[in-house]
Write a protein that holds these residues in place. Sequence first.
Motif, PDB file in Angstrom:
ATOM      1  N   LEU A  32      98.960 -26.214  38.655  1.00 56.69           N
ATOM      2  CA  LEU A  32      99.563 -26.081  39.979  1.00 56.69           C
ATOM      3  C   LEU A  32      98.543 -26.330  41.073  1.00 56.69           C
ATOM      4  N   SER A  33      98.965 -27.046  42.096  1.00 52.88           N
ATOM      5  CA  SER A  33      98.147 -27.117  43.301  1.00 52.88           C
ATOM      6  C   SER A  33      99.051 -27.234  44.514  1.00 52.88           C
ATOM      7  N   GLY A  34      98.455 -26.957  45.680  1.00 49.95           N
ATOM      8  CA  GLY A  34      99.224 -27.039  46.912  1.00 49.95           C
ATOM      9  C   GLY A  34      98.354 -27.590  48.018  1.00 49.95           C
ATOM     10  N   ILE A  35      99.011 -28.083  49.048  1.00 52.70           N
ATOM     11  CA  ILE A  35      98.254 -28.589  50.190  1.00 52.70           C
ATOM     12  C   ILE A  35      98.969 -28.196  51.471  1.00 52.70           C
ATOM     13  N   GLN A  36      98.188 -27.822  52.464  1.00 56.87           N
ATOM     14  CA  GLN A  36      98.797 -27.402  53.730  1.00 56.87           C
ATOM     15  C   GLN A  36      99.213 -28.615  54.559  1.00 56.87           C
ATOM     16  N   PRO A  37     100.399 -28.577  55.133  1.00 52.42           N
ATOM     17  CA  PRO A  37     100.778 -29.647  56.050  1.00 52.42           C
ATOM     18  C   PRO A  37     100.234 -29.321  57.442  1.00 52.42           C
TER      19      PRO A  37
ATOM     20  N   ASP B 117      85.842 -26.344  48.093  1.00 52.26           N
ATOM     21  CA  ASP B 117      86.000 -25.283  49.093  1.00 52.26           C
ATOM     22  C   ASP B 117      87.087 -24.267  48.730  1.00 52.26           C
ATOM     23  N   GLN B 118      87.935 -24.605  47.768  1.00 51.21           N
ATOM     24  CA  GLN B 118      89.014 -23.677  47.387  1.00 51.21           C
ATOM     25  C   GLN B 118      88.679 -22.860  46.152  1.00 51.21           C
ATOM     26  N   LYS B 119      87.482 -23.095  45.598  1.00 49.70           N
ATOM     27  CA  LYS B 119      87.124 -22.437  44.340  1.00 49.70           C
ATOM     28  C   LYS B 119      87.157 -20.912  44.491  1.00 49.70           C
TER      29      LYS B 119
END
Length: 324
Positions: free
Chosen positions: A8-13, A149-151
């Motif tokens: 799973l991954s996500g990204i901010q709009p 940076d998300q680690k």
Amino acid sequence: MASKKRILSGIQPSGQLHLGNYFGMMKPAIELQEQGEAFLFIADYHALTSLHDAGRLRQLARDVALDFLACGLDPAKTAFYRQSDVPEVTELTWLLSIICPMGLLERCHSYKDKLAKGLAASHGLFSYPVLMAADILAVQSDWVPVGRDQKQHVEVTRDIAQRFNHTFGDVFRLPEPVIRDDVALVPGLDGQKMSKSYGNTIELFGPLKATRQQVMRVVTDSKSLEEVKDPETCNVFALYRLLASPTQQADMAARYRAGGLGYGEVKKALWELMEAHFAPLRARRAALEADPDYVADVLAAGAQRARAAARETLDRARHAVGLD
Ligand code: ADP
Ligand code: TRP
């Protein structure tokens, strides 16, 4: 047989996507869809921690959906959805909040960085990693492809999951971050990390002429044409390497070291590789843009799959804490 890995991954709009997003997160996440059961979402609840303009949020969320589909996300393989279409995630956030220590959140770099950049210190911004933990744990993800940076946020997620399991019994699988070392940090025009918030990006699908100008503006040292140059410390080469074949990389590196190569020429070569790579994706994006019903259907079907997974986890978590 071992069960399929969940990914799973996500990204901010929260802005137009750029080369850093593409190589750091989009491409690795899209490639992983071949290796397990994949979930990918548009983190619109997260975007609300920094974006308070309804029209712009709608527009950016739509753009991110088009960008991912254009870049090869296959909705038959990946459940692609908007975070806000899976309300189970916000309920799970609460169940995680009650065991998440303050100190864990206080240590998060990203919160401190955002305050330093002038964002208001809201409760939502502070508890952002708990919402992210709920995204990941709701679908019991094994792997989380993200940029470096998300680690820390994935580590926080593991910590929260362990505490919950320890307190209430085994509910959550512990996720692992998947970080590609070769592309962990894509430099921006100024040589710092490429980021929407530094204004140093090369956009994926911006207007062609402006994007070409961005490439021509990548900073270099001021060595003359004749001088010998070091590819390893050059921002242009760092970007060129992301798109070039191993032979192209070796040839270009040799030309740096031989002298007689100007940075303008490398930038032109970089632009040509970018165009060869992104022109077909740009065309696919234009076709998708003309078919908004298709995109809406993809997101609705993705949300249904994600909700089914999240419901199952939430029911187990509610049972574990005594809410059923
Ligand atoms: P931005 O810094 O532009 O706001 P985000 O924080 O929204 O980008 O990042 C979205 C995803 O893209 C994350 O997984 C992040 O790690 C990755 N990413 C962003 N910028 C870069 C970069 N310059 N190099 C590698 N990965 C990146
Ligand atoms: N915080 C991530 C970012 O800014 C986006 C995100 C939200 C995310 N939830 C997630 C990434 C869950 C991976 C998994 O880039």
